[in-house]
Design a protein around this motif. Structure first.
Motif, short mmCIF file in Angstrom:
data_model
loop_
_atom_site.label_atom_id
_atom_site.label_comp_id
_atom_site.label_asym_id
_atom_site.label_seq_id
_atom_site.Cartn_x
_atom_site.Cartn_y
_atom_site.Cartn_z
N LYS A 1 0.81 -1.22 -0.05
CA LYS A 1 0.08 0.15 0.18
C LYS A 1 0.99 1.21 0.05
O LYS A 1 0.31 2.60 -0.39
N CYS A 2 2.09 0.87 0.41
CA CYS A 2 3.12 2.29 0.30
C CYS A 2 3.39 2.87 -0.93
O CYS A 2 4.17 3.54 -1.19
N CYS A 3 3.19 1.73 -2.04
CA CYS A 3 3.71 1.90 -3.44
C CYS A 3 2.56 3.14 -4.09
O CYS A 3 1.91 2.56 -4.82
N THR A 4 2.60 4.06 -3.58
CA THR A 4 1.66 5.20 -4.10
C THR A 4 1.71 5.60 -5.73
O THR A 4 0.96 5.89 -6.17
N ALA A 5 2.80 5.26 -6.17
CA ALA A 5 2.96 5.65 -7.47
C ALA A 5 2.50 4.69 -8.67
O ALA A 5 1.88 5.02 -9.20
N TYR A 6 2.81 3.36 -8.09
CA TYR A 6 2.26 2.13 -8.90
C TYR A 6 0.63 2.49 -8.67
O TYR A 6 -0.06 2.24 -9.94
N GLN A 7 0.03 2.63 -7.69
CA GLN A 7 -1.40 2.64 -7.51
C GLN A 7 -1.86 3.92 -8.24
O GLN A 7 -3.05 3.91 -8.89
N GLY A 8 -1.10 4.90 -8.47
CA GLY A 8 -1.44 5.97 -9.31
C GLY A 8 -1.44 5.77 -10.83
O GLY A 8 -2.42 6.08 -11.48
N LEU A 9 -0.40 4.70 -11.14
CA LEU A 9 -0.48 4.07 -12.62
C LEU A 9 -1.86 3.46 -12.65
O LEU A 9 -2.58 3.38 -13.74
N LEU A 10 -2.02 2.56 -11.89
CA LEU A 10 -3.45 1.84 -11.97
C LEU A 10 -4.47 2.73 -12.03
O LEU A 10 -5.72 2.39 -12.96
N ARG A 11 -4.61 3.73 -11.39
CA ARG A 11 -5.67 4.76 -11.52
C ARG A 11 -5.84 5.33 -13.06
O ARG A 11 -6.77 5.55 -13.62
N ARG A 12 -4.49 5.53 -13.30
CA ARG A 12 -4.35 6.23 -14.70
C ARG A 12 -4.75 5.17 -15.84
O ARG A 12 -5.60 5.37 -16.84
N LEU A 13 -4.81 3.93 -15.67
CA LEU A 13 -5.01 2.76 -16.47
C LEU A 13 -6.63 2.56 -16.28
O LEU A 13 -7.00 1.64 -16.87
N ASP A 14 -7.09 3.23 -15.42
CA ASP A 14 -8.75 2.78 -15.00
C ASP A 14 -8.72 1.29 -14.63
O ASP A 14 -9.60 0.54 -14.83
N ALA A 15 -7.55 0.95 -13.76
CA ALA A 15 -7.58 -0.58 -13.40
C ALA A 15 -7.34 -0.66 -12.09
O ALA A 15 -6.82 -1.87 -11.66
N ALA A 16 -7.76 0.27 -11.17
CA ALA A 16 -7.69 0.27 -9.85
C ALA A 16 -8.60 -1.03 -9.25
O ALA A 16 -8.21 -1.51 -8.09
N ASP A 17 -9.38 -1.31 -10.25
CA ASP A 17 -10.41 -2.41 -9.45
C ASP A 17 -9.79 -3.87 -9.98
O ASP A 17 -10.62 -4.67 -9.81
N LYS A 18 -8.79 -3.97 -10.67
CA LYS A 18 -8.21 -5.11 -10.91
C LYS A 18 -7.16 -5.47 -10.21
O LYS A 18 -6.34 -6.32 -10.56
N VAL A 19 -7.06 -5.17 -8.86
CA VAL A 19 -6.19 -5.44 -7.90
C VAL A 19 -6.95 -5.63 -6.59
O VAL A 19 -8.00 -5.15 -6.40
N ARG A 20 -6.40 -6.48 -5.83
CA ARG A 20 -7.12 -6.80 -4.57
C ARG A 20 -5.82 -6.47 -3.27
O ARG A 20 -4.91 -6.69 -3.51
N VAL A 21 -6.27 -5.82 -2.22
CA VAL A 21 -5.44 -5.40 -1.32
C VAL A 21 -5.79 -5.67 -0.14
O VAL A 21 -6.93 -5.78 0.42
#
Length: 469
Positions: free
Chosen positions: A65-85
């Motif tokens: 969860k501290c990987c904020t830049a990678y999660q930002g990339l997922l949001r750019r890709l409209d793919a934040a719902d394609k991971v599970r935390v």
């Protein structure tokens, strides 16, 4: 597949996470970016392939969860719902002898959130738990940016701070090896301290584990390519760049392509021969970064043997084990056996064993790996002793990361070069993070920011475009 935005054209060499991130960030700023990737896919070191009806990732990749830049990339890709935390950091740690421990964070501010987990960690003696707490507090006081730390190993530091072999194996090696892809005695103290401070001793939810719920080839490949092209950018696959010259221009599959700026987002081994000498006079030193391998052992059983998404192991060649059944696209349990015959009646499970710092195993024949790892999995999972193996295969990443050993920090270059139009990206550059997905994404953001600054300070050559060849 070229775009139509104005404001300057940026050529990005390499379609891994660094190149993808740079392209999307530049498009957000109104610049036109084209990614040139020599392989027939995007994703770089994170990709997928088909095997007997299953989609297989080349290796198990996670983020925190501290990987904020990678999660930002997922949001750019409209793919934040394609991971599970995870709702809360929680890892069960197994041993071949049957003993097990559990590390689960408390709902308390960091670093207090892990103190109860250490106090109850059954794989350490009470004395080792206390010494681990003391070492954690001492580690938290280090400055990871201190160049002096780059000269020492975390293994030596832990020994000097009272960490005995059991604590090293059951606690420190468990996390540092997975994060840095080198063993404790080979891992530089600076990045190891950074990992521990950022993930384990910082914000209470920082170490909560995230895993993709779709194959990496979809997440970092097809989704990323579609997003770049939808934003007016270009993706050229099978486009090998063999030279970069002033102009600036590239030689792509033997044909010249002009640009206003260039981002080189390939591994250091390729970059050292591709980047012009006058851009980085010290490029020969990049060879000193070396590489460290990862091996993934893939096992398909005819029945479930693991009832958790993932577990860790100590005292075994097995390090981390992930349940890949659903993500492989065969969650119905219909697997093809070793002879390629589908068995609809079977309800099976597909496990991936991720082995970091795998120098010992990288050249080991598959038959020998099968003998070793199937026996080890039976020692860890009693249910595997009654299961039948319907498929077994191995994926090997010989150059998975650079070798993050003492002295490596001084060799990592900045994104900017001596040529004002040329920039570097990749997890091996000086991002402040280890060689991880997060580091790769941050490097792409760094390069994009510098490109924007360069093009805003100069008049883009709007006459140049992307070659149609």
């Amino acid at each position: 597949m070229t775009g139509g935005q104005g404001g300057g054209h940026v050529a990005i060499v390499g379609g891994g996470l660094a190149g993808i991130t740079a392209a999307l960030a530049l498009q957000d700023a109104g610049l036109r970016a084209t990614v040139y990737e020599a392989r027939p896919r995007l994703g770089g070191a994170t990709h997928s392939f088909q095997r007997d009806g299953r989609v297989v990732d080349n290796g198990q990749h996670i983020f925190l969860k501290c990987c904020t830049a990678y999660q930002g990339l997922l949001r750019r890709l409209d793919a934040a719902d394609k991971v599970r935390v995870q709702d809360r950091f929680d890892v069960r740690v197994l041993t071949p002898g049957g003993r097990a421990g559990r590390l689960r964070r408390a709902k308390a501010p960091g670093p207090l959130h892990l103190m109860p987990a250490l106090a109850r960690y059954a794989l350490l003696s009470p004395g080792d738990r206390l010494r681990a707490v003391r070492a954690s507090l001492a580690l938290d006081r280090l400055d990871p940016d201190d160049p002096e730390l780059d000269r020492h190993s975390i293994g030596g530091w832990l020994a000097d701070h009272g960490q005995r072999p059991q604590a090293r194996n059951a606690l420190w090696d468990l996390f540092v090896t997975a994060a840095l892809n080198v063993r404790l005695d080979d891992a530089a103290l600076g990045p190891a301290a950074f990992v521990c401070q950022t993930a384990l001793l910082g914000r209470s939810d920082a170490a909560d584990v995230g895993v993709p719920t779709v194959p990496l080839g979809e997440l970092h490949g097809t989704i990323a390519a579609a997003k770049i092209e939808a934003g007016g950018g270009g993706v050229r696959l099978g486009a090998k760049v063999t030279a970069i010259e002033d102009g600036p221009k590239l030689l792509v599959n033997g044909e010249p392509v002009s640009a206003d700026a260039v981002v080189v987002a390939v591994p250091h081994r390729a970059a050292s021969s591709l980047v012009p000498a006058d851009a980085c006079p010290g490029r020969a030193d990049w060879a000193g970064l070396g590489s460290s391998p990862i091996v993934n052992v893939h096992v398909v059983y005819d029945r479930p043997v693991l009832d958790e998404p993932f577990v860790a192991a100590i005292g075994s060649p097995v390090q981390w084990v992930f349940d890949r059944t659903a993500i492989s696209g065969t969650s119905s349990g219909q697997f093809r056996g070793e002879r390629g015959v589908a068995s609809p009646q079977e309800t099976g499970q597909y496990l991936a064993v991720s082995v970091s710092a795998a120098d010992r195993w990288i050249d080991t024949p598959t038959a020998e790996l099968r003998e070793v790892y199937l026996a080890e999995l039976e020692r860890l999972f009693p249910a595997a002793r009654r299961a039948r193996v319907t498929d077994f295969f191995v994926t090997r990443e010989r150059h998975a990361t650079f070798r993050q050993s003492p002295g490596s920090g001084a060799l990592r270059p900045a994104s900017a070069t001596r040529l004002p139009w040329l920039f570097l990206a990749g997890a091996w550059t000086d991002t402040g993070w280890p060689d991880t997905m997060e580091g790769a994404v941050r490097s792409g953001l760094n390069a994009a920011r510098l490109v924007r600054r360069h093009l805003n300070g100069t008049a883009p050559n709007t006459a140049t475009g992307v070659s149609s060849r």
